[in-house]
Design a protein around this motif. Structure first.
Motif, PDB file in Angstrom:
ATOM      1  N   TRP A 306       0.640  -1.145  -0.071  1.00  0.00           N
ATOM      2  CA  TRP A 306       0.062   0.183  -0.220  1.00  0.00           C
ATOM      3  C   TRP A 306       0.772   1.282  -0.053  1.00  0.00           C
ATOM      4  O   TRP A 306       1.565   1.691   0.774  1.00  0.00           O
ATOM      5  N   CYS A 307      -0.074   2.313  -0.890  1.00  0.00           N
ATOM      6  CA  CYS A 307       1.399   3.262  -0.725  1.00  0.00           C
ATOM      7  C   CYS A 307      -0.434   4.371  -0.920  1.00  0.00           C
ATOM      8  O   CYS A 307      -1.185   4.017  -0.795  1.00  0.00           O
ATOM      9  N   ALA A 308      -0.023   6.171  -0.957  1.00  0.00           N
ATOM     10  CA  ALA A 308      -0.508   7.091  -0.800  1.00  0.00           C
ATOM     11  C   ALA A 308      -0.556   8.528  -1.710  1.00  0.00           C
ATOM     12  O   ALA A 308       0.743   8.618  -1.429  1.00  0.00           O
ATOM     13  N   ALA A 309      -1.607   8.312  -2.588  1.00  0.00           N
ATOM     14  CA  ALA A 309      -0.933   9.740  -3.051  1.00  0.00           C
ATOM     15  C   ALA A 309      -1.473  10.612  -2.716  1.00  0.00           C
ATOM     16  O   ALA A 309      -2.378  11.284  -2.320  1.00  0.00           O
ATOM     17  N   ALA A 316       3.415  14.020  -3.739  1.00  0.00           N
ATOM     18  CA  ALA A 316       4.489  12.339  -3.419  1.00  0.00           C
ATOM     19  C   ALA A 316       3.813  11.315  -3.714  1.00  0.00           C
ATOM     20  O   ALA A 316       1.798  11.762  -3.460  1.00  0.00           O
ATOM     21  N   LEU A 317       4.362  10.990  -3.994  1.00  0.00           N
ATOM     22  CA  LEU A 317       3.734   8.678  -3.330  1.00  0.00           C
ATOM     23  C   LEU A 317       4.646   8.489  -2.554  1.00  0.00           C
ATOM     24  O   LEU A 317       5.351   9.041  -2.118  1.00  0.00           O
ATOM     25  N   LEU A 318       3.813   8.108  -1.374  1.00  0.00           N
ATOM     26  CA  LEU A 318       4.183   7.926   0.613  1.00  0.00           C
ATOM     27  C   LEU A 318       3.770   6.811   0.680  1.00  0.00           C
ATOM     28  O   LEU A 318       2.557   5.895   0.067  1.00  0.00           O
ATOM     29  N   PRO A 334       8.290   9.300   1.118  1.00  0.00           N
ATOM     30  CA  PRO A 334       8.564   9.999   0.350  1.00  0.00           C
ATOM     31  C   PRO A 334       8.861   8.128  -0.606  1.00  0.00           C
ATOM     32  O   PRO A 334       9.863   7.619  -0.549  1.00  0.00           O
ATOM     33  N   LEU A 335       7.597   7.594  -1.324  1.00  0.00           N
ATOM     34  CA  LEU A 335       8.288   6.833  -2.096  1.00  0.00           C
ATOM     35  C   LEU A 335       8.657   7.415  -3.746  1.00  0.00           C
ATOM     36  O   LEU A 335       9.284   6.907  -4.592  1.00  0.00           O
TER      37      LEU A 335
END
Length: 436
Positions: A306-309, A316-318, A334-335
């Protein structure tokens, strides 16, 4: 191109088509919920965590919504999930097999229990593909799997104590007193096939839940639903979706892997959560976003990542930091940098409102070469984790909406990794809900 001929080939082909940019055809008839040949009866209400309370808090229709909305938010599949109850001892209903009607919150007793029935209750969740295919066409397969996962999440929040996402479909069908999905129309002609995808247990966790399923499966078929006019009218897409569901429900792990979960049994959150109507603007506080993301990651650690925009001054994508697992104060890192929400809106069947959402959680994984078992398990796990995350968002006062349909959404390739290996499987948009 030769037609797919193995279970893995059929499932891969259906998922690849669902992920493509092909436009679904015109809407068709969605059919209707099954009508059983045995009379309905009410569930008995009493104090405590009974079957009545669990179903009312999880799967029952929202009567304030004129009987049209299920309490469990749909991941886009138009509520295809049905529940079959295997009621043993120590319940408010006599032991036996029951079909649950979520619109009326009543049950149909379809057949008896085994001799000396096991304590507790098992709920087998099945899906009917026609309603979803009628609107989404070839995009139906992942949506059906995600909705079943959301239903599992709702049942766990309401008090289920164990869950299984990979038991063999033939075993689940037999336990519920249903024909094998691949032979359904030969066994019960004129009725709509149901494909079993998951199961949960209520009551004291079973030491050997697979033995319980096999005891139920040893009973003969239970009562059939009534025949429906028009069931014999099928489209190629519907038949292909049935074949794909047959493929993903075949499991080498015959009884499946059962996971004990902490029974929640809460009242307010399951009854208050909703899939919010867009737009979902308004920034989400980093601490709240980290808590929702951590809930998704912890709910199904063997599922997709899972990640979050997010947007704002630092788009960022986190992702969660490695130390965030099971931490009371999870943190983000940050991803990838840059604004991704407009791209996500394009990938999510052109839903433009996503570009302005406060945050968008993304489950990603399930590569293009995944076999049928992995396709099933990662989508069910993503739906389950997304459902648990949505409940956490509700507790935090956030509006949320699941996003199940993703086209050409190769997240790994977009951030510079090898293509075809890291696809978006599910999403959950977050916002304040009152920002316009």
């Amino acid at each position: 191109m030769p037609a797919p001929n193995t279970a893995d080939d059929i499932a891969r082909a259906a998922l690849a088509r669902a992920r493509s940019q092909e436009t679904p055809g015109p809407d068709a008839s969605p059919g209707s919920a099954p009508l059983w040949t045995v009379p309905a009866q009410p569930l008995t209400a009493r104090a405590g965590l009974t079957l009545d309370a669990v179903l009312r808090r999880s799967l029952a229709a929202d009567r304030a919504g004129a009987g049209r909305l299920r309490r469990v938010p749909s991941a886009g599949a138009l509520h295809p999930v049905d529940a079959h109850l295997l009621v043993g001892g120590a319940e408010t209903l006599p032991a036996g097999r029951y079909a649950y009607d979520a619109l009326t919150h009543r049950v149909h007793r379809r057949g008896p229990a085994p001799d000396d029935p096991p304590e507790g209750t098992v709920i087998v969740l099945t899906v009917r593909a026609r309603p979803t295919v009628s609107h989404y066409g070839h995009r139906a397969l992942p949506l059906l799997l995600l909705d079943a996962g959301h239903a599992v999440a709702a049942l766990v929040e309401a008090g289920a104590t164990e869950l299984c996402l990979d038991a063999d479909g033939a075993l689940l069908s037999a336990a519920a007193g249903l024909p094998h999905s691949a032979r359904w129309q030969h066994t019960w002609p004129g009725t709509e096939p149901q494909h079993p995808l998951a199961a949960v247990a209520l009551g004291t966790p079973y030491a050997t839940p697979h033995d319980v399923l096999e005891r139920w499966a040893a009973c003969p078929l239970a009562a059939a639903p009534q025949g429906e006019p028009g069931v014999g009218v099928t489209s190629p897409v519907l038949r292909q979706t049935w074949c794909a569901l047959d493929s993903v429900t075949v499991s080498d792990e015959h009884p499946g892997v059962w996971t004990a979960v902490a029974a929640c049994g809460s009242e307010e959150v399951p009854l208050s959560r909703r899939s919010a109507q867009p737009p979902l603007r308004g920034p989400v506080a980093p601490a709240d976003l980290a808590r929702v993301l951590a809930c998704a990651a912890e709910a199904s650690p063997d599922g997709p990542r899972w990640c979050a925009a997010v947007g704002g001054t630092h788009p960022a994508l986190l992702e969660l930091t490695p130390a965030a697992n099971h931490s009371p104060n999870p943190a983000l890192r940050p991803l990838a940098s840059g604004e991704t929400r407009p791209t996500l809106a394009a990938w999510a069947a052109g839903q433009a409102w996503i570009a302005e959402a406060g945050a968008v959680l993304l489950a990603h994984g399930c590569p293009g070469h995944a076999d049928a078992a992995r396709i099933r398990k990662e989508h069910l796990a993503a739906g389950y984790a997304g459902g648990r995350a949505q409940l956490t968002a509700t507790r935090l006062g956030l509006a949320s909406r699941p996003i199940g349909s993703w086209q050409h959404a190769d997240l790994g390739a977009a951030i510079g990794e090898a293509p075809g290996r890291d696809w978006i499987v599910h999403g959950l948009a977050l916002g304040r809900g009152d920002e316009r």
